[in-house]
Design an enzyme around this catalytic site. Structure first.
Site, PDB file in Angstrom:
ATOM      1  N   ASP A  75       0.839  -1.200   0.000  1.00  0.00           N
ATOM      2  CA  ASP A  75       0.000   0.000   0.000  1.00  0.00           C
ATOM      3  C   ASP A  75       0.876   1.253   0.000  1.00  0.00           C
ATOM      4  O   ASP A  75       1.626   1.490   0.949  1.00  0.00           O
ATOM      5  CB  ASP A  75      -0.908   0.007   1.235  1.00  0.00           C
ATOM      6  CG  ASP A  75      -1.814   1.231   1.292  1.00  0.00           C
ATOM      7  OD1 ASP A  75      -2.989   1.104   0.906  1.00  0.00           O
ATOM      8  OD2 ASP A  75      -1.342   2.304   1.718  1.00  0.00           O
ATOM      9  N   TYR A  85       3.093  10.040  -0.681  1.00  0.00           N
ATOM     10  CA  TYR A  85       4.164   9.458   0.128  1.00  0.00           C
ATOM     11  C   TYR A  85       5.543   9.711  -0.484  1.00  0.00           C
ATOM     12  O   TYR A  85       6.553   9.624   0.223  1.00  0.00           O
ATOM     13  CB  TYR A  85       3.982   7.954   0.310  1.00  0.00           C
ATOM     14  CG  TYR A  85       2.743   7.524   1.048  1.00  0.00           C
ATOM     15  CD1 TYR A  85       1.920   8.436   1.699  1.00  0.00           C
ATOM     16  CD2 TYR A  85       2.378   6.174   1.088  1.00  0.00           C
ATOM     17  CE1 TYR A  85       0.781   8.023   2.365  1.00  0.00           C
ATOM     18  CE2 TYR A  85       1.247   5.753   1.759  1.00  0.00           C
ATOM     19  CZ  TYR A  85       0.447   6.685   2.383  1.00  0.00           C
ATOM     20  OH  TYR A  85      -0.694   6.270   3.040  1.00  0.00           O
ATOM     21  N   LYS A 105      -2.846   5.906  -4.307  1.00  0.00           N
ATOM     22  CA  LYS A 105      -3.937   6.827  -3.978  1.00  0.00           C
ATOM     23  C   LYS A 105      -3.804   8.165  -4.692  1.00  0.00           C
ATOM     24  O   LYS A 105      -2.686   8.651  -4.915  1.00  0.00           O
ATOM     25  CB  LYS A 105      -3.987   7.067  -2.459  1.00  0.00           C
ATOM     26  CG  LYS A 105      -3.974   5.793  -1.628  1.00  0.00           C
ATOM     27  CD  LYS A 105      -3.975   6.090  -0.142  1.00  0.00           C
ATOM     28  CE  LYS A 105      -3.702   4.844   0.668  1.00  0.00           C
ATOM     29  NZ  LYS A 105      -2.273   4.476   0.681  1.00  0.00           N
ATOM     30  N   HIS A 158      -7.611   9.641  -1.756  1.00  0.00           N
ATOM     31  CA  HIS A 158      -6.904   9.614  -0.477  1.00  0.00           C
ATOM     32  C   HIS A 158      -7.699  10.290   0.643  1.00  0.00           C
ATOM     33  O   HIS A 158      -7.735   9.791   1.769  1.00  0.00           O
ATOM     34  CB  HIS A 158      -5.538  10.281  -0.644  1.00  0.00           C
ATOM     35  CG  HIS A 158      -4.524   9.805   0.331  1.00  0.00           C
ATOM     36  ND1 HIS A 158      -3.178   9.762   0.054  1.00  0.00           N
ATOM     37  CD2 HIS A 158      -4.634   9.332   1.607  1.00  0.00           C
ATOM     38  CE1 HIS A 158      -2.516   9.293   1.096  1.00  0.00           C
ATOM     39  NE2 HIS A 158      -3.376   9.035   2.057  1.00  0.00           N
ATOM     40  N   LEU A 210      -1.884  -0.009  14.396  1.00  0.00           N
ATOM     41  CA  LEU A 210      -1.302  -0.219  15.725  1.00  0.00           C
ATOM     42  C   LEU A 210      -1.375   1.044  16.568  1.00  0.00           C
ATOM     43  O   LEU A 210      -0.775   1.114  17.641  1.00  0.00           O
ATOM     44  CB  LEU A 210       0.154  -0.681  15.600  1.00  0.00           C
ATOM     45  CG  LEU A 210       0.398  -1.919  14.722  1.00  0.00           C
ATOM     46  CD1 LEU A 210       1.879  -2.251  14.664  1.00  0.00           C
ATOM     47  CD2 LEU A 210      -0.408  -3.104  15.230  1.00  0.00           C
ATOM     48  N   LYS A 212       2.996  -0.932   9.143  1.00  0.00           N
ATOM     49  CA  LYS A 212       4.238  -0.451   8.540  1.00  0.00           C
ATOM     50  C   LYS A 212       5.386  -0.692   9.509  1.00  0.00           C
ATOM     51  O   LYS A 212       5.243  -0.494  10.713  1.00  0.00           O
ATOM     52  CB  LYS A 212       4.126   1.047   8.251  1.00  0.00           C
ATOM     53  CG  LYS A 212       5.396   1.665   7.679  1.00  0.00           C
ATOM     54  CD  LYS A 212       5.467   3.155   7.926  1.00  0.00           C
ATOM     55  CE  LYS A 212       5.936   3.462   9.327  1.00  0.00           C
ATOM     56  NZ  LYS A 212       6.152   4.903   9.571  1.00  0.00           N
ATOM     57  N   SER A 213       6.515  -1.089   8.957  1.00  0.00           N
ATOM     58  CA  SER A 213       7.740  -1.144   9.749  1.00  0.00           C
ATOM     59  C   SER A 213       8.918  -1.085   8.798  1.00  0.00           C
ATOM     60  O   SER A 213       8.837  -1.567   7.660  1.00  0.00           O
ATOM     61  CB  SER A 213       7.822  -2.417  10.593  1.00  0.00           C
ATOM     62  OG  SER A 213       9.026  -2.426  11.331  1.00  0.00           O
ATOM     63  N   ARG A 271      10.572  -6.793  12.739  1.00  0.00           N
ATOM     64  CA  ARG A 271       9.159  -6.471  12.904  1.00  0.00           C
ATOM     65  C   ARG A 271       8.359  -6.754  11.641  1.00  0.00           C
ATOM     66  O   ARG A 271       7.174  -7.090  11.712  1.00  0.00           O
ATOM     67  CB  ARG A 271       8.993  -5.013  13.329  1.00  0.00           C
ATOM     68  CG  ARG A 271       9.448  -4.758  14.758  1.00  0.00           C
ATOM     69  CD  ARG A 271       9.284  -3.317  15.142  1.00  0.00           C
ATOM     70  NE  ARG A 271       9.787  -3.070  16.498  1.00  0.00           N
ATOM     71  CZ  ARG A 271       9.971  -1.864  17.013  1.00  0.00           C
ATOM     72  NH1 ARG A 271       9.705  -0.781  16.291  1.00  0.00           N
ATOM     73  NH2 ARG A 271      10.429  -1.725  18.240  1.00  0.00           N
ATOM     74  N   SER A 325       7.745 -10.331  12.146  1.00  0.00           N
ATOM     75  CA  SER A 325       6.846 -10.543  13.280  1.00  0.00           C
ATOM     76  C   SER A 325       5.412 -10.152  12.937  1.00  0.00           C
ATOM     77  O   SER A 325       4.461 -10.876  13.259  1.00  0.00           O
ATOM     78  CB  SER A 325       7.345  -9.736  14.482  1.00  0.00           C
ATOM     79  OG  SER A 325       6.472  -9.868  15.579  1.00  0.00           O
TER      80      SER A 325
END
Length: 277
Positions: free
Chosen positions: A46, A51, A76, A109, A191, A232-233, A238, A241
């Protein structure tokens, strides 16, 4: 390897329920982390014009061994391109940066109600879908009033609505509207950007009981209630994970316990009804 479930749009296409987001990720970093995500097993990426990392995402896709048809790519339309010709040009620019002939999902967006051009933008997305450059069309950050307006005016429902959604801000009304109209809900900042959500005692207690991380528990909660989720990471551990959260199973009681964490004061990002950027 964990298996990511898919959800079906009302137009018949499917979207992997767990994706990889790249908001606030610099272009060169996006190339690296998207490449890592694809190796881990993510098949849903995404991004967005604003961005500034579509080119990096595109380089990662081009360098990957994963076939194009096996990766679901979302981008977007930004707020300055809601007028018809601007929206057409914006998609072409995004496709060029991504190095793709089409995107799987194109979203408006923000509705930006004060600007008043969201209906023009939606009509253009309907047109663009017919060209094949966009497989499915949806919206992001639309108040219910504007969502109702575009559907009533065109007879075309978005396949998905991407909104801020996390345990401390659960958007029950918009989710219910989506369920009633066959519109999937997708969570950004799933998160809670780490602010209090991952240290909430309810979530940490469940995580301890499951032998999971708090982030995995929150992602598992999103999956359990039917959200599409795009954590996102930029940290390799992560990235792995978060992907493995698909193996975490919550009980009905645990899902309800997280559901009780909702707060009217939990919004982190801008209010879509008032945004003017």
């Amino acid at each position: 390897m964990s298996t990511v479930p898919t959800l079906r749009f009302h137009d018949g296409r499917e979207i992997p329920q767990l994706g990889f987001g790249v908001w606030q990720v610099e272009d060169e970093v996006a190339e690296k982390v998207v490449g890592e995500a694809l190796k881990v097993g993510y098949r849903h990426i995404d991004t967005a014009a604003i961005y500034g990392n579509e080119a990096g995402v595109g380089r990662a896709l081009a360098a990957s061994d994963v076939a194009r048809e096996d990766v679901f790519v979302t981008t977007k339309l930004w707020n300055d391109s809601h007028r018809h010709d601007d929206a057409v040009a914006a998609l072409d620019t995004s496709l060029e940066k991504l190095g793709l002939d089409y995107v799987d999902l194109y979203l408006i967006h923000w509705a930006k109600p004060k600007q008043g051009q969201y209906l023009d933008a939606w009509r253009t997305l309907i047109e663009l879908q017919k060209t094949g450059k966009v497989k499915s069309i949806g919206v992001s950050n639309f108040p219910q009033e504007q969502l109702e307006e575009i559907i009533e005016a065109t007879g075309v429902k978005p396949v998905i609505h991407q909104i801020e959604l996390h345990p401390h801000f659960q958007q029950a009304d918009l989710r219910a509207y989506g369920r009633d109209h066959g519109i999937l809900t997708e969570a950004w900042s799933p998160l809670g950007q780490g602010k209090d959500v991952l240290t909430d005692p309810v979530i940490t207690e469940i995580a301890e009981a499951k032998g999971a991380t708090p982030a995995q528990v929150v992602i598992a909660w999103h999956l359990a209630i039917g959200n599409v989720v795009i954590p996102k990471s930029v940290t390799p551990e992560r990235i792995v994970s978060n992907f493995e959260a698909t193996s975490v199973s919550l009980t009905e009681d645990e899902v309800r316990a997280i559901g009780r964490l909702d707060s009217a004061e939990g919004r982190i990002g801008p209010d879509p009804a008032e945004c003017d950027f």
